[in-house]
Design a protein around this motif. Structure first.
Motif, mmCIF file in Angstrom:
data_model
loop_
_atom_site.group_PDB
_atom_site.id
_atom_site.type_symbol
_atom_site.label_atom_id
_atom_site.label_comp_id
_atom_site.label_asym_id
_atom_site.label_seq_id
_atom_site.Cartn_x
_atom_site.Cartn_y
_atom_site.Cartn_z
ATOM 1 N N LEU A 184 0.813 -1.214 0.000
ATOM 2 C CA LEU A 184 0.000 0.000 0.000
ATOM 3 C C LEU A 184 0.848 1.266 0.000
ATOM 4 C CD1 LEU A 184 -2.879 -1.047 2.374
ATOM 5 C CD2 LEU A 184 -2.838 -0.993 -0.108
ATOM 6 N N GLY A 185 2.127 1.119 0.324
ATOM 7 C CA GLY A 185 3.001 2.290 0.303
ATOM 8 C C GLY A 185 3.680 2.484 -1.042
ATOM 9 N N LYS A 186 3.500 1.548 -1.945
ATOM 10 C CA LYS A 186 4.180 1.679 -3.242
ATOM 11 C C LYS A 186 3.546 2.824 -4.033
ATOM 12 C CE LYS A 186 5.475 -3.198 -3.521
ATOM 13 N NZ LYS A 186 6.896 -3.412 -3.714
ATOM 14 N N GLU A 187 4.415 3.601 -4.641
ATOM 15 C CA GLU A 187 3.974 4.781 -5.395
ATOM 16 C C GLU A 187 2.901 4.420 -6.434
ATOM 17 O OE1 GLU A 187 4.078 8.714 -5.732
ATOM 18 O OE2 GLU A 187 5.393 7.654 -4.357
ATOM 19 N N THR A 188 3.173 3.375 -7.201
ATOM 20 C CA THR A 188 2.258 2.995 -8.285
ATOM 21 C C THR A 188 0.938 2.453 -7.744
ATOM 22 O OG1 THR A 188 3.691 1.057 -8.354
ATOM 23 C CG2 THR A 188 3.778 2.538 -10.249
ATOM 24 N N VAL A 189 0.952 1.918 -6.553
ATOM 25 C CA VAL A 189 -0.308 1.425 -5.974
ATOM 26 C C VAL A 189 -1.150 2.614 -5.533
ATOM 27 C CG1 VAL A 189 -1.305 0.095 -4.076
ATOM 28 C CG2 VAL A 189 0.690 -0.796 -5.298
ATOM 29 N N GLN A 190 -0.488 3.584 -4.897
ATOM 30 C CA GLN A 190 -1.235 4.771 -4.476
ATOM 31 C C GLN A 190 -1.803 5.527 -5.675
ATOM 32 O OE1 GLN A 190 0.412 7.157 -1.353
ATOM 33 N NE2 GLN A 190 1.855 5.554 -0.878
ATOM 34 N N ASN A 376 -8.820 -3.625 -26.274
ATOM 35 C CA ASN A 376 -8.965 -2.498 -25.338
ATOM 36 C C ASN A 376 -8.614 -2.951 -23.932
ATOM 37 O OD1 ASN A 376 -11.824 -0.849 -26.898
ATOM 38 N ND2 ASN A 376 -9.698 -1.050 -27.484
ATOM 39 N N ARG A 377 -7.502 -2.443 -23.479
ATOM 40 C CA ARG A 377 -6.976 -2.967 -22.229
ATOM 41 C C ARG A 377 -6.165 -1.874 -21.533
ATOM 42 N NH1 ARG A 377 -2.617 -7.235 -23.770
ATOM 43 N NH2 ARG A 377 -4.430 -8.454 -24.322
ATOM 44 N N LEU A 378 -6.308 -1.810 -20.221
ATOM 45 C CA LEU A 378 -5.494 -0.889 -19.438
ATOM 46 C C LEU A 378 -4.581 -1.733 -18.562
ATOM 47 C CD1 LEU A 378 -5.427 2.275 -18.701
ATOM 48 C CD2 LEU A 378 -6.599 1.549 -16.649
ATOM 49 N N THR A 379 -3.285 -1.495 -18.645
ATOM 50 C CA THR A 379 -2.396 -2.238 -17.744
ATOM 51 C C THR A 379 -1.676 -1.258 -16.823
ATOM 52 O OG1 THR A 379 -0.719 -2.283 -19.441
ATOM 53 C CG2 THR A 379 -1.943 -4.291 -19.159
ATOM 54 N N ILE A 380 -1.659 -1.623 -15.574
ATOM 55 C CA ILE A 380 -0.974 -0.809 -14.570
ATOM 56 C C ILE A 380 0.221 -1.629 -14.095
ATOM 57 C CG2 ILE A 380 -1.218 0.397 -12.366
ATOM 58 C CD1 ILE A 380 -4.283 0.304 -12.843
ATOM 59 N N SER A 381 1.418 -1.203 -14.463
ATOM 60 C CA SER A 381 2.617 -1.917 -14.013
ATOM 61 C C SER A 381 3.045 -1.334 -12.691
ATOM 62 C CB SER A 381 3.778 -1.722 -14.977
ATOM 63 O OG SER A 381 3.467 -2.232 -16.202
ATOM 64 N N ILE A 382 2.980 -2.161 -11.682
ATOM 65 C CA ILE A 382 3.333 -1.695 -10.335
ATOM 66 C C ILE A 382 4.850 -1.698 -10.168
ATOM 67 C CG2 ILE A 382 3.045 -2.189 -7.866
ATOM 68 C CD1 ILE A 382 0.414 -1.433 -9.203
ATOM 69 N N GLN A 383 5.497 -2.783 -10.627
ATOM 70 C CA GLN A 383 6.951 -2.906 -10.506
ATOM 71 C C GLN A 383 7.442 -4.070 -11.351
ATOM 72 O OE1 GLN A 383 7.299 -3.796 -6.315
ATOM 73 N NE2 GLN A 383 6.925 -5.945 -6.646
ATOM 74 N N PRO A 384 8.691 -4.149 -11.749
ATOM 75 C CA PRO A 384 9.690 -3.093 -11.634
ATOM 76 C C PRO A 384 9.419 -1.966 -12.634
ATOM 77 C CG PRO A 384 10.621 -4.969 -12.816
ATOM 78 C CD PRO A 384 9.242 -5.361 -12.383
ATOM 79 N N MET A 386 7.320 0.878 -14.089
ATOM 80 C CA MET A 386 6.298 1.690 -13.444
ATOM 81 C C MET A 386 5.622 2.496 -14.539
ATOM 82 S SD MET A 386 8.580 2.905 -10.190
ATOM 83 C CE MET A 386 7.348 3.630 -9.157
ATOM 84 N N ASP A 387 4.525 1.955 -15.041
ATOM 85 C CA ASP A 387 3.812 2.711 -16.071
ATOM 86 C C ASP A 387 2.357 2.276 -16.164
ATOM 87 O OD1 ASP A 387 3.673 0.429 -17.827
ATOM 88 O OD2 ASP A 387 5.707 0.852 -18.497
ATOM 89 N N ILE A 388 1.619 3.056 -16.929
ATOM 90 C CA ILE A 388 0.223 2.715 -17.199
ATOM 91 C C ILE A 388 0.044 2.768 -18.713
ATOM 92 C CG2 ILE A 388 -2.177 3.430 -16.884
ATOM 93 C CD1 ILE A 388 -1.410 4.581 -14.203
ATOM 94 N N ARG A 389 -0.501 1.708 -19.274
ATOM 95 C CA ARG A 389 -0.672 1.668 -20.733
ATOM 96 C C ARG A 389 -2.130 1.439 -21.099
ATOM 97 N NH1 ARG A 389 4.463 -1.634 -22.761
ATOM 98 N NH2 ARG A 389 5.722 -1.058 -20.974
ATOM 99 N N SER A 411 4.701 6.784 -18.477
ATOM 100 C CA SER A 411 5.792 6.130 -17.770
ATOM 101 C C SER A 411 6.353 7.072 -16.720
ATOM 102 C CB SER A 411 6.856 5.726 -18.793
ATOM 103 O OG SER A 411 8.135 6.014 -18.327
ATOM 104 N N TYR A 412 6.543 6.563 -15.533
ATOM 105 C CA TYR A 412 7.097 7.400 -14.466
ATOM 106 C C TYR A 412 8.468 7.925 -14.857
ATOM 107 C CZ TYR A 412 3.533 6.321 -11.014
ATOM 108 O OH TYR A 412 2.359 6.251 -10.324
ATOM 109 N N ALA A 413 9.285 7.023 -15.406
ATOM 110 C CA ALA A 413 10.669 7.396 -15.713
ATOM 111 C C ALA A 413 10.701 8.546 -16.723
ATOM 112 C CB ALA A 413 11.421 6.193 -16.242
#
Ligand code: BG6
Length: 495
Positions: A184-190, A376-384, A386-389, A411-413
């Motif tokens: 719950l503390g992971k940036e991508t989860v929040q 049609n798909r949304l993917t949330i990469s939590i780790q390693p 870190m992005d949303i597609r 992408s976070y990066a």
């Protein structure tokens, strides 16, 4: 805003978690100027350490595990002046008296009333004893100033979690108890909350009318390493599904909160957990698959089978892989499957949430226009990663109407230069600030145990006949593929 003056006791101070995660998190918070103006960190344990030796031990952890190392400018030396060590036996009430004295000494020195955080980074069987002894300490009972952070596992099953909750809430106020789930503390989860509730775009289609199914994968490329002893009492279902994965599922499935009050968010999550369909024992086989890794070769290296790991029984039935299909029986999600899977020694290290939308209602395009219609798909990469597609169909350049799925990527990066804080930084800061939003409330933990109980009990009563049933470096047992394939779907990994 910073936390007020704080005295932080870490039980299990000489242990692994403190060296790898807690002290590095506190050090990074300090480098970012987020620690209280006045603070003191006291590690406790049975090992005999001088303050110097203890700091040296922690410095090794900083240099190996912290996102920022000690920099040669004296930062660590300055920070670590606030760290000391208290040798104690957790079963000796008189040793707690020393803690009380330390707290009042700081209050006298700083001239203020302090906040006290007790972090229990210890084996779960020690929690009742430590908290019972803490309860005799006047300072620990102060509802407004004292907090207790408890690491997972929180109980071993529903009954033990209920007992632990009862014991804790008899002694302390629920608002003082911080049950940690580091996911719950992971940036991508929040960020899931931001994605869903700070945009008007997704929510209207975030339901059974538009979503075909949801997948959550939490895959690791390592085995149980030196934690065989712990893992034998746990297994993948207890270690990952009961907590981290169900919490991710809650973030995806919860209703919109009305405010960011801790209890408002936690109520909405509890609603999801309460709505998860209880799997009947006789149906477990249709809903859940377990696996255990054999020996094998990964990247040119021979790996041991789980049953050969240190601390593991040679005929162990403990699962190192679990896949489950959940349903959430409410208006939003009725009949939408949530497929989840997790395991050790899988092919890739990835934690990925996939929301697969339904197909377009009618294709005007000729069938040969695309090989892939389900696009049609949304993917949330939590780790390693870190992005949303967001994946959708586009026209391939050229004279024919030929379609091809493409991705729109956040992408976070690429978007931010600033490094991401570690989960433990976020959660320790929250605990010092007295914000329990990203911590588990007692009722959530209990319902989560209830959800997995039928699977757990069925598996324990029926030892597996086919273990080990997957090789390291694969995606787990074949049955896990079948679980989803027989419904015309497949597990999704990032390209
Ligand atoms: C822990 C589990 O809670 O989470 C471990 O006990 C697991 O078995 C770990 O390896 C995974 O955490 P992360 O943050 O590396 O995904």
């Amino acid at each position: 805003k910073k936390p007020g003056p704080t005295v932080l006791f870490i039980f299990g101070g000489s242990g692994d978690l403190n060296q790898r995660k807690l002290t590095p998190a506190l050090y990074n918070l300090w480098l970012d100027g987020l620690m209280p103006e006045q603070f003191s960190i006291i590690g406790t344990g049975r090992t005999d350490y001088s303050n110097e030796k203890f700091r040296d031990h922690l410095l090794e952890g900083i240099n190996e595990f912290s996102r920022r190392k000690s920099d040669g400018n004296g930062s660590w030396e300055k920070f670590s002046q606030q760290i000391s060590y208290l040798r104690m036996d957790v079963d000796k009430p008189e040793d707690y008296v020393a803690m009380g004295k330390i707290i009042s000494d700081y209050e006298a020195e700083w001239g203020v009333e302090v906040h006290v955080l007790f972090y229990l980074a210890v084996a779960p069987q020690l929690v009742p004893e430590i908290t019972t002894n803490l309860n005799k300490l006047e300072k620990a009972k102060d509802k407004n100033r004292a907090r207790i952070v408890i690491e997972k596992p929180f109980g071993h099953d529903l009954k033990s979690a209920e007992e632990l909750n009862r014991l804790l809430t008899e002694m302390f106020d629920e608002s003082q108890i911080y049950r940690i789930d580091h996911y719950l503390g992971k940036e991508t989860v929040q960020n899931i909350l931001a994605l869903r509730f700070a945009n008007a775009l997704f929510e209207p289609i975030w339901n059974r009318n538009y979503i075909d199914h949801v997948q959550i994968t939490a895959a690791e490329t390592v085995g149980v390493e030196d934690r065989g002893g712990y893992y034998e009492r746990s297994g993948a279902l207890r270690d990952m599904v009961q907590n981290h994965i169900l919490q991710l599922l809650c973030m995806v499935a919860m209703e919109a909160p009305v405010s960011f009050e801790a209890d408002e968010i936690r109520n909405k999550k509890s609603d999801v957990l309460n709505a998860i369909r209880k799997i009947k024992k006789e149906e477990v086989q249709q809903y859940a698959v377990r696996g255990q890794y054999s020996q094998g070769w990964v990247q040119g290296q021979q790996e041991k089978a789980y049953r050969e790991e240190k601390g593991v029984a040679p005929d162990s039935s403990v699962e190192t892989f679990a896949a489950v299909k959940f349903y959430i029986d409410n208006w939003r999600w009725q009949d939408v499957p949530f497929y989840v899977r997790t395991g050790k020694f899988l092919k890739e290290k990835t934690t990925l949430i996939t929301v697969q939308f339904k197909e377009a209602p009618k294709y005007a395009f000729p069938p040969e226009a695309s090989e892939t219609w389900r696009s049609n798909r949304l993917t949330i990469s939590i780790q390693p990663e870190m992005d949303i597609r967001l994946r959708f169909q586009a026209k391939r350049p050229g004279q024919t109407m030929s379609l091809n799925p493409v991705n729109m990527v956040f992408s976070y990066a690429d978007s931010y230069d600033a490094p991401q804080p570690e989960a433990y930084e976020t959660l320790l800061l929250d605990a010092m600030m007295g914000n329990p939003t990203q911590f588990m409330r007692g009722d959530q933990v209990e319902v989560a145990w209830e959800v997995i109980a039928p699977i757990q009990e069925t598996w324990e009563n029926r030892p597996p006949v086919d273990f080990p049933n997957y090789a390291p470096g694969t995606w787990g047992p074949e049955d896990a593929e079948a679980l989803i394939a027989r419904e015309g779907r497949n597990w999704i990994t990032l390209p």
